[in-house]
Write a protein that holds these residues in place. Structure first.
Motif, PDB file in Angstrom:
ATOM      1  N   ILE A   1      35.607  82.498  28.855  1.00  0.00           N
ATOM      2  CA  ILE A   1      34.265  83.050  28.759  1.00  0.00           C
ATOM      3  C   ILE A   1      33.258  82.205  29.529  1.00  0.00           C
ATOM      4  N   CYS A   2      33.292  80.895  29.278  1.00  0.00           N
ATOM      5  CA  CYS A   2      32.280  80.042  29.893  1.00  0.00           C
ATOM      6  C   CYS A   2      32.889  78.916  30.717  1.00  0.00           C
ATOM      7  N   SER A   3      34.227  78.892  30.820  1.00  0.00           N
ATOM      8  CA  SER A   3      34.920  77.925  31.671  1.00  0.00           C
ATOM      9  C   SER A   3      34.776  76.487  31.196  1.00  0.00           C
TER      10      SER A   3
ATOM     11  N   PHE B   1      39.681  79.652  23.531  1.00  0.00           N
ATOM     12  CA  PHE B   1      38.249  79.556  23.790  1.00  0.00           C
ATOM     13  C   PHE B   1      37.738  78.164  23.438  1.00  0.00           C
ATOM     14  N   CYS B   2      36.454  77.931  23.720  1.00  0.00           N
ATOM     15  CA  CYS B   2      35.881  76.620  23.475  1.00  0.00           C
ATOM     16  C   CYS B   2      35.130  76.608  22.154  1.00  0.00           C
ATOM     17  N   SER B   3      34.846  77.794  21.637  1.00  0.00           N
ATOM     18  CA  SER B   3      34.099  77.859  20.392  1.00  0.00           C
ATOM     19  C   SER B   3      34.284  79.234  19.768  1.00  0.00           C
TER      20      SER B   3
ATOM     21  N   ARG C   1      31.991  81.192  19.027  1.00  0.00           N
ATOM     22  CA  ARG C   1      31.063  82.085  19.703  1.00  0.00           C
ATOM     23  C   ARG C   1      31.746  82.789  20.877  1.00  0.00           C
ATOM     24  N   CYS C   2      32.441  82.010  21.689  1.00  0.00           N
ATOM     25  CA  CYS C   2      33.104  82.595  22.845  1.00  0.00           C
ATOM     26  C   CYS C   2      34.250  83.504  22.395  1.00  0.00           C
ATOM     27  N   ALA C   3      34.908  83.144  21.307  1.00  0.00           N
ATOM     28  CA  ALA C   3      35.967  83.989  20.775  1.00  0.00           C
ATOM     29  C   ALA C   3      35.390  85.335  20.342  1.00  0.00           C
TER      30      ALA C   3
HETATM   31 ZN   LIG Z   1      33.398  79.109  25.915  1.00  0.00          ZN
END
Ligand SMILES: [Zn+2]
Length: 68
Positions: A15-17, A27-29, A31-33
């Motif tokens: 999502i945000c790399s 994912f990183c969080s 939120r991105c999930a």
């Molecule tokens: Zn992310």
């Protein structure tokens, strides 16, 4: 042969790399999930996004003119 962790291919959030977090892989969080989930959800069902959860509209709020 030694394994160097720095040479390992780092996975990033699609999502945000940003670097992925194990808890929310890939994912990183959360939120991105949620963003990713929402993407295919909206693509599959095309549901309208409602920010409020007001489902309490079963009965009409206005009074009956015959009453009284
Ligand atoms: Zn992310």
């Amino acid at each position: 042969m030694s394994i160097d962790p720095t040479s390992a291919p780092a996975r990033v959030c699609p999502i945000c790399s940003k670097p992925e977090v194990e808890t929310y892989r890939p994912f990183c969080s959360k939120r991105c999930a949620d963003v990713d989930l929402n993407r295919w959800l909206t693509g599959a069902y095309a549901i309208p996004v409602s920010e409020e959860e007001d489902e309490d509209g079963e009965a009409s709020p206005h009074a009956d003119p015959r009453a009284g």
